[in-house]
Design a protein around this motif. Structure first.
Motif, mmCIF file in Angstrom:
data_model
loop_
_atom_site.group_PDB
_atom_site.id
_atom_site.type_symbol
_atom_site.label_atom_id
_atom_site.label_comp_id
_atom_site.label_asym_id
_atom_site.label_seq_id
_atom_site.Cartn_x
_atom_site.Cartn_y
_atom_site.Cartn_z
ATOM 1 N N VAL A 1 -47.424 65.452 18.208
ATOM 2 C CA VAL A 1 -46.559 65.538 19.525
ATOM 3 C C VAL A 1 -46.664 67.018 20.069
ATOM 4 O O VAL A 1 -46.688 67.263 21.211
ATOM 5 C CB VAL A 1 -45.191 64.787 19.608
ATOM 6 N N VAL A 2 -45.990 67.846 18.973
ATOM 7 C CA VAL A 2 -45.979 69.176 19.553
ATOM 8 C C VAL A 2 -47.132 69.881 20.044
ATOM 9 O O VAL A 2 -47.414 70.325 21.218
ATOM 10 C CB VAL A 2 -45.291 70.225 18.427
ATOM 11 N N GLU A 3 -48.330 69.496 19.071
ATOM 12 C CA GLU A 3 -49.791 69.928 19.598
ATOM 13 C C GLU A 3 -50.059 69.504 20.919
ATOM 14 O O GLU A 3 -50.557 70.115 21.818
ATOM 15 C CB GLU A 3 -50.700 69.537 18.589
ATOM 16 N N MET A 4 -49.965 68.134 21.283
ATOM 17 C CA MET A 4 -50.226 67.593 22.194
ATOM 18 C C MET A 4 -49.521 68.022 23.538
ATOM 19 O O MET A 4 -50.127 68.182 24.787
ATOM 20 C CB MET A 4 -49.851 65.970 22.415
ATOM 21 N N PHE B 1 -49.773 69.869 28.444
ATOM 22 C CA PHE B 1 -48.759 70.327 29.326
ATOM 23 C C PHE B 1 -48.561 71.529 29.636
ATOM 24 O O PHE B 1 -47.537 71.888 30.254
ATOM 25 C CB PHE B 1 -47.522 69.214 28.876
ATOM 26 N N GLY B 2 -49.180 72.349 28.624
ATOM 27 C CA GLY B 2 -49.067 73.768 28.863
ATOM 28 C C GLY B 2 -47.630 74.357 28.279
ATOM 29 O O GLY B 2 -47.145 75.411 28.782
ATOM 30 N N ALA C 1 -40.873 74.993 23.421
ATOM 31 C CA ALA C 1 -40.486 74.109 24.292
ATOM 32 C C ALA C 1 -40.919 72.445 23.851
ATOM 33 O O ALA C 1 -40.154 71.721 24.036
ATOM 34 C CB ALA C 1 -40.846 74.536 25.823
ATOM 35 N N ALA C 2 -42.201 72.615 23.144
ATOM 36 C CA ALA C 2 -42.660 71.335 22.663
ATOM 37 C C ALA C 2 -41.939 70.724 21.962
ATOM 38 O O ALA C 2 -41.714 69.403 21.651
ATOM 39 C CB ALA C 2 -44.264 71.667 22.159
ATOM 40 N N ALA C 3 -41.371 71.608 20.697
ATOM 41 C CA ALA C 3 -40.499 71.040 19.595
ATOM 42 C C ALA C 3 -39.167 70.583 20.233
ATOM 43 O O ALA C 3 -38.881 69.568 19.885
ATOM 44 C CB ALA C 3 -40.206 72.317 18.698
ATOM 45 N N GLY D 1 -53.033 60.143 26.352
ATOM 46 C CA GLY D 1 -53.232 59.034 25.649
ATOM 47 C C GLY D 1 -54.442 58.905 25.055
ATOM 48 O O GLY D 1 -54.458 58.549 23.794
ATOM 49 N N ALA D 2 -55.561 59.640 25.688
ATOM 50 C CA ALA D 2 -56.835 59.775 25.110
ATOM 51 C C ALA D 2 -56.811 60.409 23.879
ATOM 52 O O ALA D 2 -57.393 60.213 22.974
ATOM 53 C CB ALA D 2 -57.980 60.121 25.920
ATOM 54 N N MET D 3 -56.259 61.559 23.678
ATOM 55 C CA MET D 3 -55.963 62.685 22.713
ATOM 56 C C MET D 3 -55.344 61.882 21.449
ATOM 57 O O MET D 3 -55.563 61.899 20.387
ATOM 58 C CB MET D 3 -55.147 63.687 23.189
ATOM 59 N N ALA D 4 -54.161 60.913 21.675
ATOM 60 C CA ALA D 4 -53.684 60.095 20.743
ATOM 61 C C ALA D 4 -54.330 59.291 20.141
ATOM 62 O O ALA D 4 -54.281 58.846 19.021
ATOM 63 C CB ALA D 4 -52.141 59.737 21.388
ATOM 64 N N THR D 5 -55.079 58.272 21.168
ATOM 65 C CA THR D 5 -56.023 57.392 20.786
ATOM 66 C C THR D 5 -57.001 57.909 19.485
ATOM 67 O O THR D 5 -57.422 57.467 18.462
ATOM 68 C CB THR D 5 -56.581 56.548 21.775
#
Length: 104
Positions: A41-44, A49-50, A55-57, A87-91
């Motif tokens: 999630v953090v990486e994505m 989302f830049g 901030a991601a954490a 979504g594509a990255m997660a899949t």
């Protein structure tokens, strides 16, 4: 004698103001699940989302604790594109991560 031309400047100015109105904005939300790793999630969030890692954490923990986290606020086209990419990255990584778009 010169013919009087109508003053078109006012009409043109009104058209420009009307066409440059601020578009509606949309929130992109990430939804918590029991399978997608916190690290993914953090990486994505950083990649798509830049966001900074900090901030991601924070967004990841917000989703983990409250069920959803705010990834950002964008125009509809940008929001939908980011959701599709994430979504594509997660899949591809084998995660069932879910994101949604809501009008602000």
């Amino acid at each position: 004698m010169a013919e009087q031309l109508p003053d078109l400047k006012e009409k043109v100015d009104a058209d420009v103001v009307e066409k440059t109105a601020v578009p509606p904005m949309y929130k992109v939300l990430i939804h918590n699940d029991d399978f997608t790793t916190k690290a993914f999630v953090v990486e994505m969030l950083v990649v798509v989302f830049g966001k900074s890692v900090d901030a991601a954490a924070n967004i990841m923990w917000q989703a983990h604790r409250n069920g959803t986290g705010l990834c950002g606020i964008y125009t509809l086209e940008v929001a939908e594109t980011k959701v599709k990419i994430a979504g594509a990255m997660a899949t591809e990584a084998g995660f069932p991560l879910r994101l949604s778009v809501e009008e602000e």
